[in-house]
Design an enzyme around this catalytic site. Structure first.
Site, PDB file in Angstrom:
ATOM      1  N   LEU A 168      20.214 -49.020   6.945  1.00 24.37           N
ATOM      2  CA  LEU A 168      18.918 -49.148   6.270  1.00 24.37           C
ATOM      3  C   LEU A 168      17.770 -48.583   7.105  1.00 24.37           C
ATOM      4  O   LEU A 168      16.613 -48.681   6.721  1.00 24.37           O
ATOM      5  CB  LEU A 168      18.642 -50.619   5.932  1.00 24.37           C
ATOM      6  CG  LEU A 168      19.707 -51.304   5.083  1.00 24.37           C
ATOM      7  CD1 LEU A 168      19.256 -52.709   4.701  1.00 24.37           C
ATOM      8  CD2 LEU A 168      20.024 -50.499   3.835  1.00 24.37           C
ATOM      9  N   GLY A 169      18.083 -47.987   8.245  1.00 28.94           N
ATOM     10  CA  GLY A 169      17.043 -47.438   9.112  1.00 28.94           C
ATOM     11  C   GLY A 169      16.557 -46.085   8.642  1.00 28.94           C
ATOM     12  O   GLY A 169      16.936 -45.600   7.562  1.00 28.94           O
ATOM     13  N   GLN A 170      15.734 -45.454   9.489  1.00 27.04           N
ATOM     14  CA  GLN A 170      15.109 -44.176   9.110  1.00 27.04           C
ATOM     15  C   GLN A 170      16.172 -43.108   8.819  1.00 27.04           C
ATOM     16  O   GLN A 170      16.079 -42.398   7.818  1.00 27.04           O
ATOM     17  CB  GLN A 170      14.174 -43.687  10.241  1.00 27.04           C
ATOM     18  CG  GLN A 170      13.308 -42.515   9.821  1.00 27.04           C
ATOM     19  CD  GLN A 170      12.635 -41.818  10.994  1.00 27.04           C
ATOM     20  OE1 GLN A 170      12.878 -42.125  12.157  1.00 27.04           O
ATOM     21  NE2 GLN A 170      11.774 -40.865  10.680  1.00 27.04           N
ATOM     22  N   TYR A 195      15.799 -47.935  26.845  1.00 28.87           N
ATOM     23  CA  TYR A 195      16.383 -47.106  25.779  1.00 28.87           C
ATOM     24  C   TYR A 195      17.183 -45.966  26.388  1.00 28.87           C
ATOM     25  O   TYR A 195      18.335 -45.719  26.028  1.00 28.87           O
ATOM     26  CB  TYR A 195      15.249 -46.553  24.917  1.00 28.87           C
ATOM     27  CG  TYR A 195      15.672 -45.720  23.735  1.00 28.87           C
ATOM     28  CD1 TYR A 195      16.338 -46.290  22.658  1.00 28.87           C
ATOM     29  CD2 TYR A 195      15.350 -44.362  23.680  1.00 28.87           C
ATOM     30  CE1 TYR A 195      16.692 -45.513  21.552  1.00 28.87           C
ATOM     31  CE2 TYR A 195      15.696 -43.595  22.579  1.00 28.87           C
ATOM     32  CZ  TYR A 195      16.368 -44.170  21.524  1.00 28.87           C
ATOM     33  OH  TYR A 195      16.716 -43.412  20.434  1.00 28.87           O
ATOM     34  N   ASP A 225      24.434 -53.114   7.427  1.00 29.71           N
ATOM     35  CA  ASP A 225      23.247 -53.397   8.252  1.00 29.71           C
ATOM     36  C   ASP A 225      23.158 -54.908   8.426  1.00 29.71           C
ATOM     37  O   ASP A 225      23.955 -55.659   7.841  1.00 29.71           O
ATOM     38  CB  ASP A 225      21.962 -52.846   7.567  1.00 29.71           C
ATOM     39  CG  ASP A 225      20.854 -52.524   8.578  1.00 29.71           C
ATOM     40  OD1 ASP A 225      20.363 -53.467   9.222  1.00 29.71           O
ATOM     41  OD2 ASP A 225      20.496 -51.348   8.730  1.00 29.71           O
ATOM     42  N   ILE A 226      22.184 -55.363   9.232  1.00 32.42           N
ATOM     43  CA  ILE A 226      21.947 -56.808   9.353  1.00 32.42           C
ATOM     44  C   ILE A 226      20.817 -57.257   8.437  1.00 32.42           C
ATOM     45  O   ILE A 226      20.352 -58.384   8.518  1.00 32.42           O
ATOM     46  CB  ILE A 226      21.623 -57.236  10.812  1.00 32.42           C
ATOM     47  CG1 ILE A 226      20.534 -56.335  11.406  1.00 32.42           C
ATOM     48  CG2 ILE A 226      22.865 -57.231  11.675  1.00 32.42           C
ATOM     49  CD1 ILE A 226      19.924 -56.874  12.678  1.00 32.42           C
ATOM     50  N   GLY A 249      23.754 -49.722  10.730  1.00 34.79           N
ATOM     51  CA  GLY A 249      22.301 -49.486  10.776  1.00 34.79           C
ATOM     52  C   GLY A 249      21.851 -48.618   9.620  1.00 34.79           C
ATOM     53  O   GLY A 249      20.925 -47.809   9.750  1.00 34.79           O
ATOM     54  N   LYS A 259      21.167 -45.100  26.260  1.00 35.35           N
ATOM     55  CA  LYS A 259      21.659 -43.848  25.650  1.00 35.35           C
ATOM     56  C   LYS A 259      22.592 -43.108  26.600  1.00 35.35           C
ATOM     57  O   LYS A 259      23.616 -42.572  26.180  1.00 35.35           O
ATOM     58  CB  LYS A 259      20.486 -42.955  25.225  1.00 35.35           C
ATOM     59  CG  LYS A 259      19.764 -43.460  23.988  1.00 35.35           C
ATOM     60  CD  LYS A 259      20.691 -43.554  22.780  1.00 35.35           C
ATOM     61  CE  LYS A 259      20.009 -43.992  21.521  1.00 35.35           C
ATOM     62  NZ  LYS A 259      20.942 -44.282  20.419  1.00 35.35           N
TER      63      LYS A 259
HETATM   64  P1  NAD Z   1      15.971 -47.490  12.853  1.00 37.30           P
HETATM   65  O1  NAD Z   1      15.352 -48.415  13.850  1.00 37.30           O
HETATM   66  O2  NAD Z   1      15.127 -46.923  11.782  1.00 37.30           O
HETATM   67  O3  NAD Z   1      17.227 -48.216  12.177  1.00 37.30           O
HETATM   68  C1  NAD Z   1      18.147 -48.953  12.917  1.00 37.30           C
HETATM   69  C2  NAD Z   1      18.876 -49.904  11.971  1.00 37.30           C
HETATM   70  O4  NAD Z   1      19.791 -50.688  12.746  1.00 37.30           O
HETATM   71  C3  NAD Z   1      17.935 -50.886  11.260  1.00 37.30           C
HETATM   72  O5  NAD Z   1      18.110 -50.802   9.871  1.00 37.30           O
HETATM   73  C4  NAD Z   1      18.349 -52.257  11.805  1.00 37.30           C
HETATM   74  O6  NAD Z   1      18.271 -53.291  10.828  1.00 37.30           O
HETATM   75  C5  NAD Z   1      19.795 -51.999  12.212  1.00 37.30           C
HETATM   76  N1  NAD Z   1      20.267 -52.920  13.249  1.00 37.30           N
HETATM   77  C6  NAD Z   1      19.572 -53.468  14.268  1.00 37.30           C
HETATM   78  N2  NAD Z   1      20.370 -54.295  14.974  1.00 37.30           N
HETATM   79  C7  NAD Z   1      21.599 -54.250  14.393  1.00 37.30           C
HETATM   80  C8  NAD Z   1      22.839 -54.889  14.667  1.00 37.30           C
HETATM   81  N3  NAD Z   1      22.971 -55.767  15.662  1.00 37.30           N
HETATM   82  N4  NAD Z   1      23.903 -54.598  13.871  1.00 37.30           N
HETATM   83  C9  NAD Z   1      23.768 -53.733  12.826  1.00 37.30           C
HETATM   84  N5  NAD Z   1      22.608 -53.126  12.502  1.00 37.30           N
HETATM   85  C10 NAD Z   1      21.533 -53.382  13.290  1.00 37.30           C
HETATM   86  O7  NAD Z   1      16.704 -46.309  13.690  1.00 37.30           O
HETATM   87  P2  NAD Z   1      16.919 -44.797  13.258  1.00 37.30           P
HETATM   88  O8  NAD Z   1      15.650 -44.083  13.516  1.00 37.30           O
HETATM   89  O9  NAD Z   1      17.556 -44.731  11.930  1.00 37.30           O
HETATM   90  O10 NAD Z   1      17.937 -44.335  14.400  1.00 37.30           O
HETATM   91  C11 NAD Z   1      19.335 -44.408  14.262  1.00 37.30           C
HETATM   92  C12 NAD Z   1      19.977 -43.920  15.554  1.00 37.30           C
HETATM   93  O11 NAD Z   1      19.489 -42.603  15.874  1.00 37.30           O
HETATM   94  C13 NAD Z   1      19.675 -44.787  16.769  1.00 37.30           C
HETATM   95  O12 NAD Z   1      20.792 -44.822  17.623  1.00 37.30           O
HETATM   96  C14 NAD Z   1      18.553 -44.044  17.448  1.00 37.30           C
HETATM   97  O13 NAD Z   1      18.506 -44.319  18.832  1.00 37.30           O
HETATM   98  C15 NAD Z   1      18.940 -42.608  17.193  1.00 37.30           C
HETATM   99  N6  NAD Z   1      17.790 -41.711  17.256  1.00 37.30           N
HETATM  100  C16 NAD Z   1      16.762 -41.798  16.361  1.00 37.30           C
HETATM  101  C17 NAD Z   1      15.672 -40.957  16.483  1.00 37.30           C
HETATM  102  C18 NAD Z   1      14.511 -41.014  15.519  1.00 37.30           C
HETATM  103  O14 NAD Z   1      13.517 -40.312  15.713  1.00 37.30           O
HETATM  104  N7  NAD Z   1      14.592 -41.799  14.447  1.00 37.30           N
HETATM  105  C19 NAD Z   1      15.620 -40.021  17.538  1.00 37.30           C
HETATM  106  C20 NAD Z   1      16.667 -39.977  18.446  1.00 37.30           C
HETATM  107  C21 NAD Z   1      17.761 -40.820  18.292  1.00 37.30           C
END
Ligand code: NAD
Length: 326
Positions: free
Chosen positions: A10-12, A142, A34-35, A8, A146
């Site tokens: 490329l996420g936040q 969610y 990532d996907i 994952g 978790k």
């Molecule tokens: P995000 O949604 O920004 O990024 C998630 C990434 O996962 C995306 O780039 C997506 O393309 C990738 N993804 C989706 N399905 C996939 C798969 N089957 N295989 C591989 N990659 C896949 O999420 P984030 O904000 O970067 O969060 C990352 C982690 O931190 C998560 O577990 C989230 O629950 C946890 N988290 C985030 C926050 C927040 O505020 N951002 C707060 C608490 C917990």
């Protein structure tokens, strides 16, 4: 951590964590996956990238074997608001995906980091100074995924001695990558709208208090926990973590110190409000402080100063690029 796989990526969180890890551990030692394919040059051109769907064990095996991974940072997930619209897919990715990564960690003898969330609590949890060990009965998909993830990580440590470690992140605020569909996304979007339009319509009620953190603190927390002396870790997984707590009203006031004519109004989204109402107001993160020395560096005023500065620069850069002759 010598050879690190980030799912994952490329996420936040991943898009900034990969850059920080490459800086600290060497670009070639951090495999971003990532996907989706990367478009951000900072991430795309700074080190190896692989397509990896965490729901498909064949993808995982291939990448583990090619790169000889010793640490997995598992960030792939569907976030809270999206998970409510696609509960089946949320279970597949958040639970089956984690299970596959834990199996890979067991087989290839890797450490594994798993981020849980303030969403892992529920309406019966004490809302103020939420203890590290307390009742967890979430009623969102969610949250269910978790809690399941926290328990799976504990199980893999106890049963198979996999070095699992994890945090319960609050809402994360950052300016580089847009948030991916969580309940706390307003705390990022508000800065863009405040700077561009001098107004923002918030989907949460004005008095909704939630734990939050600025991204640099979150990145430091992941690295610090993964580097912590295991002998000091009583909890290992699901450490409560916070840096600040505020309501939309508090954030609006902090922004008005920079943009006095900024106005906020409210158009409450019942789905996201209901999720937020089921989450704590303020976590007690003393276990993280005692067991691995957690200390946040950003409070509400310092985070607001930084966000106003960075988002203004980013928007200016975008305008200048779009004004350039083609
Ligand atoms: P995000 O949604 O920004 O990024 C998630 C990434 O996962 C995306 O780039 C997506 O393309 C990738 N993804 C989706 N399905 C996939 C798969 N089957 N295989 C591989 N990659 C896949 O999420 P984030 O904000 O970067 O969060 C990352 C982690 O931190 C998560 O577990 C989230 O629950 C946890 N988290 C985030 C926050 C927040 O505020 N951002 C707060 C608490 C917990």
């Amino acid at each position: 951590m010598r050879k690190i796989l980030v799912t994952g990526a490329l996420g936040q969180i991943g898009s900034e964590l990969v850059v920080a890890l490459r800086h600290q551990y060497g670009a070639e030692n951090v495999i971003a996956t990532d996907i989706r394919m990367p478009t951000d040059v900072r991430l795309r051109d700074s080190g190896p990238f692989e397509f990896l769907d965490c729901v498909d064990p064949n993808h995982i095996t291939r990448v583990m074997q090619i790169h000889k991974i010793d640490t997995i940072i598992h960030l792939a997930s569907l976030l809270s608001a999206i998970a409510e619209t696609r509960p089946n897919q949320a279970w597949q990715i958040n639970v089956n995906g984690l299970y596959n990564m834990l199996e890979a960690a067991r087989q290839y003898k890797c450490a594994l980091f798993f981020p849980s969330s303030i969403g892992a609590f529920g309406r019966l949890t004490p809302k103020y100074k939420t203890p590290q060990d307390t009742i967890q009965r979430p009623d969102t998909m969610y949250g269910v995924t978790k809690v399941t993830g926290e328990l799976l990580c504990d199980y893999y440590f106890k049963r198979f001695a996999v070095d699992t470690r994890g945090l319960r992140f609050p809402g994360l605020i950052s300016y580089q990558t847009e948030p991916g569909g969580g309940t706390t996304d307003y705390a990022v979007q508000i800065f863009y709208d405040a700077i561009k339009h001098r107004r923002y319509t918030c989907y949460l009620r004005r008095d909704t208090s939630l734990d939050m953190m600025y991204m640099p603190d979150a990145l430091r927390a992941v690295i610090q926990l993964m580097e912590a002396d295991p002998a000091r870790l009583e909890h290992r997984n699901a450490f409560n973590l916070t840096a600040m707590t505020f309501t939309p009203d508090d954030l609006a006031h902090a922004i008005q110190r920079h943009i006095p004519d900024f106005e906020i109004d409210y158009g409450v989204d019942p789905v996201r409000q209901d999720i937020a109402d089921s989450w704590p107001d303020l976590l007690d993160d003393s276990a993280a402080r005692e067991e691995w020395g957690w200390r946040p560096q950003y409070d509400l005023p310092r985070m607001t100063d930084e966000m106003i500065l960075r988002v203004s620069e980013k928007l200016k850069e975008r305008t200048e690029t779009s004004d350039m002759p083609r």
